[in-house]
Design a protein around this motif. Structure first.
Motif, PDB file in Angstrom:
ATOM      1  N   ASP A 198       3.888  -4.143   2.366  1.00  0.00           N
ATOM      2  CA  ASP A 198       4.058  -5.045   1.220  1.00  0.00           C
ATOM      3  C   ASP A 198       2.747  -5.307   0.483  1.00  0.00           C
ATOM      4  O   ASP A 198       2.761  -5.846  -0.615  1.00  0.00           O
ATOM      5  N   TRP A 199       1.627  -5.006   1.121  1.00  0.00           N
ATOM      6  CA  TRP A 199       0.334  -5.222   0.475  1.00  0.00           C
ATOM      7  C   TRP A 199      -0.227  -3.878   0.021  1.00  0.00           C
ATOM      8  O   TRP A 199      -0.084  -2.895   0.736  1.00  0.00           O
ATOM      9  N   PRO A 200      -0.842  -3.772  -1.174  1.00  0.00           N
ATOM     10  CA  PRO A 200      -1.191  -4.850  -2.092  1.00  0.00           C
ATOM     11  C   PRO A 200       0.049  -5.563  -2.646  1.00  0.00           C
ATOM     12  O   PRO A 200       1.013  -4.915  -3.024  1.00  0.00           O
ATOM     13  N   CYS A 201      -0.053  -6.876  -2.698  1.00  0.00           N
ATOM     14  CA  CYS A 201       1.023  -7.673  -3.268  1.00  0.00           C
ATOM     15  C   CYS A 201       1.061  -7.452  -4.781  1.00  0.00           C
ATOM     16  O   CYS A 201       0.166  -6.833  -5.359  1.00  0.00           O
ATOM     17  N   GLU A 202       2.089  -7.966  -5.426  1.00  0.00           N
ATOM     18  CA  GLU A 202       2.242  -7.740  -6.871  1.00  0.00           C
ATOM     19  C   GLU A 202       1.067  -8.324  -7.659  1.00  0.00           C
ATOM     20  O   GLU A 202       0.642  -7.762  -8.672  1.00  0.00           O
ATOM     21  N   GLU A 203       0.549  -9.453  -7.208  1.00  0.00           N
ATOM     22  CA  GLU A 203      -0.585 -10.063  -7.903  1.00  0.00           C
ATOM     23  C   GLU A 203      -1.806  -9.146  -7.879  1.00  0.00           C
ATOM     24  O   GLU A 203      -2.479  -8.936  -8.886  1.00  0.00           O
ATOM     25  N   VAL A 204      -2.098  -8.591  -6.710  1.00  0.00           N
ATOM     26  CA  VAL A 204      -3.245  -7.681  -6.596  1.00  0.00           C
ATOM     27  C   VAL A 204      -2.999  -6.409  -7.392  1.00  0.00           C
ATOM     28  O   VAL A 204      -3.904  -5.889  -8.057  1.00  0.00           O
ATOM     29  N   ARG A 205      -1.782  -5.896  -7.372  1.00  0.00           N
ATOM     30  CA  ARG A 205      -1.473  -4.693  -8.159  1.00  0.00           C
ATOM     31  C   ARG A 205      -1.697  -4.952  -9.653  1.00  0.00           C
ATOM     32  O   ARG A 205      -2.198  -4.075 -10.369  1.00  0.00           O
ATOM     33  N   ASP A 206      -1.319  -6.140 -10.117  1.00  0.00           N
ATOM     34  CA  ASP A 206      -1.545  -6.477 -11.523  1.00  0.00           C
ATOM     35  C   ASP A 206      -3.040  -6.563 -11.835  1.00  0.00           C
ATOM     36  O   ASP A 206      -3.468  -6.222 -12.944  1.00  0.00           O
ATOM     37  N   MET A 207      -3.826  -7.009 -10.870  1.00  0.00           N
ATOM     38  CA  MET A 207      -5.274  -7.071 -11.071  1.00  0.00           C
ATOM     39  C   MET A 207      -5.867  -5.666 -11.113  1.00  0.00           C
ATOM     40  O   MET A 207      -6.730  -5.361 -11.944  1.00  0.00           O
ATOM     41  N   ARG A 222      -0.115   1.086  -8.528  1.00  0.00           N
ATOM     42  CA  ARG A 222       0.483   0.623  -9.776  1.00  0.00           C
ATOM     43  C   ARG A 222       1.651  -0.320  -9.501  1.00  0.00           C
ATOM     44  O   ARG A 222       2.414  -0.115  -8.571  1.00  0.00           O
ATOM     45  N   PRO A 223       1.787  -1.385 -10.305  1.00  0.00           N
ATOM     46  CA  PRO A 223       2.898  -2.343 -10.099  1.00  0.00           C
ATOM     47  C   PRO A 223       4.253  -1.665 -10.203  1.00  0.00           C
ATOM     48  O   PRO A 223       4.412  -0.717 -10.951  1.00  0.00           O
TER      49      PRO A 223
END
Length: 223
Positions: A198-207, A222-223
């Protein structure tokens, strides 16, 4: 008294990871990385199954990691793998992008790093011309991306990454009483059931995706 006379000091793999860091043997390591070493390295000290958990003798594993660290030299801390993603790779690469932007922004700072548009020109906070463009909207846009704003965003993104750096959590297939079955997840995003990978989480992917045009970015981020 010699270690042999004191007897074994049996610890779980999770406790082993904690003590190795606490005792300064390694800078950082996770129980999943230890599990991988125990599986793949023939020189790893014996692992004893206890129910669904595994334990090792700290008196034997500490010298193993101390020797491993000296052999690795400048290769840096142990890397944790999350579903095939090396956590250190993500954190290191993103940090390098922020550092590069920070250096570039600081090179443009005069006093406060604030720019303003004056007609088709962009002026710094000493009223020196930074650039002249052919459009009022372009000049206004460039002025809004001044060094002060870039540096604020870099600081904010470093704090965001710190909040979303993974830690060991009880996963969907974990036994809560068996730390060796825990998986790495985001402590901010994944308050519920964590699934390995599950990691990178969506927040990190967006970063990360904001730097998708830079060398080293991976499509699997990529998200």
């Amino acid at each position: 008294m010699a270690d042999e006379e004191r007897g074994p000091d049996m610890v779980s793999l999770r406790e082993l990871a904690r003590r190795l860091v606490s005792d300064g043997v390694v800078e950082r390591i996770t129980h999943q990385r230890i599990s991988q070493l125990a599986r793949d390295d023939a020189d790893f000290p014996p692992v004893v199954p206890v129910g669904r958990s595994s334990v090792v003798d700290y008196r034997k594993t500490r010298p193993y990691f101390a020797n491993r660290k000296s052999r690795q030299g400048a290769h840096g801390p142990e890397e944790a793998d999350v579903g095939g993603v090396a956590v250190d790779d993500v954190v290191r690469w993103y940090g390098e992008q922020l550092n590069e932007d920070e250096v570039g922004a600081q090179d443009c700072v005069t006093r406060d790093g604030r720019w303003r548009a004056l007609g088709e020109s962009v002026l710094d906070d000493d009223n020196a011309e930074v650039v002249t463009l052919c459009d009022l909207a372009d000049a206004a846009h460039v002025a809004r991306q001044d060094p002060a704003r870039v540096l604020r965003e870099i600081d904010a993104n470093r704090r965001r990454l710190e909040r979303h750096t993974p830690q060991l959590m009880v996963g969907r297939d974990s036994n809560e009483g068996a730390p060796s079955t825990y998986v790495l997840g985001c402590p901010t995003c994944q308050a519920g059931v964590v699934v390995e990978g599950d990691w990178p989480c969506e927040e990190v992917r967006d970063m990360l995706v904001s730097y998708a045009d830079r060398p080293g970015y991976r499509e699997e981020w990529r998200p």
